[in-house]
Design an enzyme around this catalytic site. Structure first.
Site, PDB file in Angstrom:
ATOM      1  N   ASP A  51       0.844  -1.197   0.000  1.00 13.50           N
ATOM      2  CA  ASP A  51       0.000   0.000   0.000  1.00 13.50           C
ATOM      3  C   ASP A  51       0.878   1.245   0.000  1.00 13.50           C
ATOM      4  O   ASP A  51       1.562   1.536   0.982  1.00 13.50           O
ATOM      5  CB  ASP A  51      -0.906  -0.019   1.244  1.00 13.50           C
ATOM      6  CG  ASP A  51      -2.051   0.961   1.150  1.00 13.50           C
ATOM      7  OD1 ASP A  51      -2.130   1.694   0.154  1.00 13.50           O
ATOM      8  OD2 ASP A  51      -2.876   0.997   2.085  1.00 13.50           O
ATOM      9  N   ASP A  52       0.910   1.960  -1.123  1.00 13.97           N
ATOM     10  CA  ASP A  52       1.687   3.203  -1.257  1.00 13.97           C
ATOM     11  C   ASP A  52       3.193   2.964  -1.325  1.00 13.97           C
ATOM     12  O   ASP A  52       3.969   3.830  -0.902  1.00 13.97           O
ATOM     13  CB  ASP A  52       1.413   4.163  -0.092  1.00 13.97           C
ATOM     14  CG  ASP A  52       0.082   4.868  -0.173  1.00 13.97           C
ATOM     15  OD1 ASP A  52      -0.668   4.598  -1.122  1.00 13.97           O
ATOM     16  OD2 ASP A  52      -0.210   5.675   0.729  1.00 13.97           O
ATOM     17  N   CYS A  87      -5.229   5.027  -4.001  1.00 17.28           N
ATOM     18  CA  CYS A  87      -5.526   3.686  -3.518  1.00 17.28           C
ATOM     19  C   CYS A  87      -6.779   3.050  -4.129  1.00 17.28           C
ATOM     20  O   CYS A  87      -6.703   2.036  -4.825  1.00 17.28           O
ATOM     21  CB  CYS A  87      -5.672   3.702  -1.999  1.00 17.28           C
ATOM     22  SG  CYS A  87      -4.195   4.235  -1.108  1.00 17.28           S
ATOM     23  N   ASP A 321      -0.098  -0.536  -5.097  1.00 16.39           N
ATOM     24  CA  ASP A 321      -1.216   0.123  -5.773  1.00 16.39           C
ATOM     25  C   ASP A 321      -0.811   1.446  -6.410  1.00 16.39           C
ATOM     26  O   ASP A 321      -1.393   1.872  -7.401  1.00 16.39           O
ATOM     27  CB  ASP A 321      -2.412   0.326  -4.822  1.00 16.39           C
ATOM     28  CG  ASP A 321      -2.034   0.965  -3.495  1.00 16.39           C
ATOM     29  OD1 ASP A 321      -0.862   1.351  -3.327  1.00 16.39           O
ATOM     30  OD2 ASP A 321      -2.920   1.070  -2.623  1.00 16.39           O
ATOM     31  N   ASN A 322       0.189   2.128  -5.857  1.00 19.00           N
ATOM     32  CA  ASN A 322       0.683   3.379  -6.427  1.00 19.00           C
ATOM     33  C   ASN A 322       2.027   3.698  -5.811  1.00 19.00           C
ATOM     34  O   ASN A 322       2.487   3.016  -4.882  1.00 19.00           O
ATOM     35  CB  ASN A 322      -0.297   4.536  -6.192  1.00 19.00           C
ATOM     36  CG  ASN A 322      -0.807   4.625  -4.770  1.00 19.00           C
ATOM     37  OD1 ASN A 322      -1.947   4.244  -4.488  1.00 19.00           O
ATOM     38  ND2 ASN A 322       0.030   5.097  -3.859  1.00 19.00           N
TER      39      ASN A 322
END
Length: 477
Positions: A51-52, A87, A321-322
């Protein structure tokens, strides 16, 4: 005559196998059939979704085990991108294989269609786990799902998305302690005990139990979505003192003025004050600390698959996700920008037919994950409505024929802040969040900007010359 009848009976006895012989023949036939069935069983798939986690600013540096066990054992994609640097719309793209303008998830809010009833009745019904379930995969999910998942207006914790056999999803956004899970549609509360509640470790342990309890005759799909390295950046106790001397990189666009950039980049104070520098350095360090538990997760999962003799028949994907930024153009922390640091993501894959030590430069998007999973499962991709394309042929050309994409799209429609806030007067239609240092961080809102650049280097045009107030769509050629 009697002698002739005796010889006939003797010949019948010789031609007819006795009970033990028949049993042996049956066992041999069953074993052969079982072995053939195992040979024809589609490959298993594991997706680990951070996540991130950035790749541009050194986000993979703490992941030594992951790089060795997945990247060095297979393929590393040097030009992997998210279709949107935020997200919920990004995760929706991963699930559906579609660009945001097709699945209609615009941001992390319910009004932005994140896990909304409209999403649940529409795009979610054709997400890749639905197809994998039809392909007789055993499916397991654990960790963060979509930011608004489990809220009152989205079905509470009793709602389980279609296609999942085992469901251990976080209610709401990333947390490490003091959270609620939906466990197969039932609420499960957690506290702050490291041994029992630390979310990264918990979802790993439950995936290991799933592997022990599954049917060995059918393939499986596991998706693990740990909270790391998303805020609040809570490291496991054993890693709280790691990277004590690490600071965010000071090169490139770090703390550079954005006077010739789009509206948001013209807002921050430049140079950043020492309070901002201390804040972002601390965030950078803590992000790395949380990733050490994810690195342990990968190691434990690979070891378990090896013990079960499933490793050689399992594709393992690692991605995020990014991306993320820490100080670029004087923006202390966040994502959502159309620049390399926010749209580039890590992507490593190992599995059957993938030669080790590969670095592949062809561009791949997160919308390509879903069709790749379905391609591995043996599904005819002409039956699905996805914008992405399988990249199995790039990783394992001996298994599939295919070509790299000639272009791709990165888009984000932005967020706003409807209620005024005296602490940050600039909050409004083009700015959704301000941090305590009164430096605007989050919502980029731009409008239909096309940026053609050559491949495979895929660098982003460095300048945007006008304020573009609503959304951005960037086309890479």
């Amino acid at each position: 005559m009697a002698s002739s009848e005796a010889r006939t009976r003797q010949n019948k006895r010789q031609r007819t196998p006795n009970g033990s012989v028949r049993a042996a023949l049956f066992l041999a036939l069953f074993t052969c059939t079982l072995r053939c069935s195992e040979c024809e069983k589609p490959s298993n798939i594991v997706l680990i979704l951070a996540d991130d986690q950035d790749v541009y600013l050194g986000g993979m540096t703490p992941m030594k085990k992951t790089k060795a066990l997945i990247g060095d054992a297979g393929a590393t994609f040097s030009n992997a991108f998210t279709a949107t640097p935020l997200c919920c719309p990004s995760r929706s793209s991963i699930l559906t294989g579609q660009y945001p303008h097709n699945h209609a998830v615009r941001n992390n809010s319910l009004d932005g269609n994140c896990s909304s009833p409209l999403w649940q009745k529409g795009p979610e019904t054709t997400a890749f786990p639905v197809y994998l379930s039809k392909q007789h995969y055993q499916t397991f999910y654990a960790g963060k799902y979509l930011n608004q998942y489990g809220k009152k207006k989205t079905g509470n914790d009793g709602y389980v998305p279609p296609g999942w056999d085992q469901w251990h999803a976080l209610i709401g956004n990333s947390q490490y302690y003091n959270y609620t899970l939906s466990v197969n549609g039932k609420e499960e509360q957690h506290g702050d005990n490291y041994e029992k509640d630390y979310l990264t470790d918990l979802i790993l342990n439950r995936s290991l139990h799933f592997l022990d309890d599954r049917s060995p005759q059918r393939p499986f799909f596991i998706m693990l979505s740990p909270p790391a390295p998303h805020s609040p950046w809570t490291a496991a106790p054993q890693y709280e003192k790691n990277f004590a001397d690490v600071k965010a990189p000071r090169d490139g666009s770090f703390d550079k003025p954005g006077k010739d950039k789009h509206w948001l980049l013209r807002q921050p104070s430049n140079p950043m004050p020492s309070t901002s520098l201390n804040f972002l350095d601390n965030a950078y360090r803590k992000r790395w600390q949380t990733l050490l538990s994810v690195d342990d997760m990968v190691e434990a999962l690979v070891k378990k698959l090896e013990e079960l003799k499933e490793l050689n028949n399992t594709y393992i994907f690692y991605t995020s996700d990014n991306g993320y930024h820490t100080g670029q153009f004087s923006l202390p922390i966040d994502k959502r920008q159309l620049y390399d640091f926010d749209i580039r993501i890590p992507l490593m894959v190992r599995g059957p037919g993938i030669k080790p030590q590969q670095t592949l430069p062809a561009p791949v998007l997160n919308i390509d994950l879903a069709p790749t999973f379905l391609d591995i499962s043996g599904l005819n991709l002409s039956f699905v409505n996805m914008d992405g394309q399988s990249f199995l042929s790039q990783m394992a050309p001996e298994l599939r024929n295919g070509t790299a994409r000639p272009y791709f799209l990165v888009e984000y429609t932005g967020e706003g802040h409807l209620d005024p806030d005296p602490a940050c007067p600039k909050l409004g239609p083009g700015l959704s969040v301000s941090y305590p240092l009164t430096i605007p961080l989050l919502s980029l809102t731009m409008n239909n900007y096309n940026c053609p650049v050559p491949l495979p280097s895929i660098t982003i045009a460095p300048t945007l010359h006008q304020q573009l107030p609503d959304s951005f769509s960037t086309l890479f050629l």
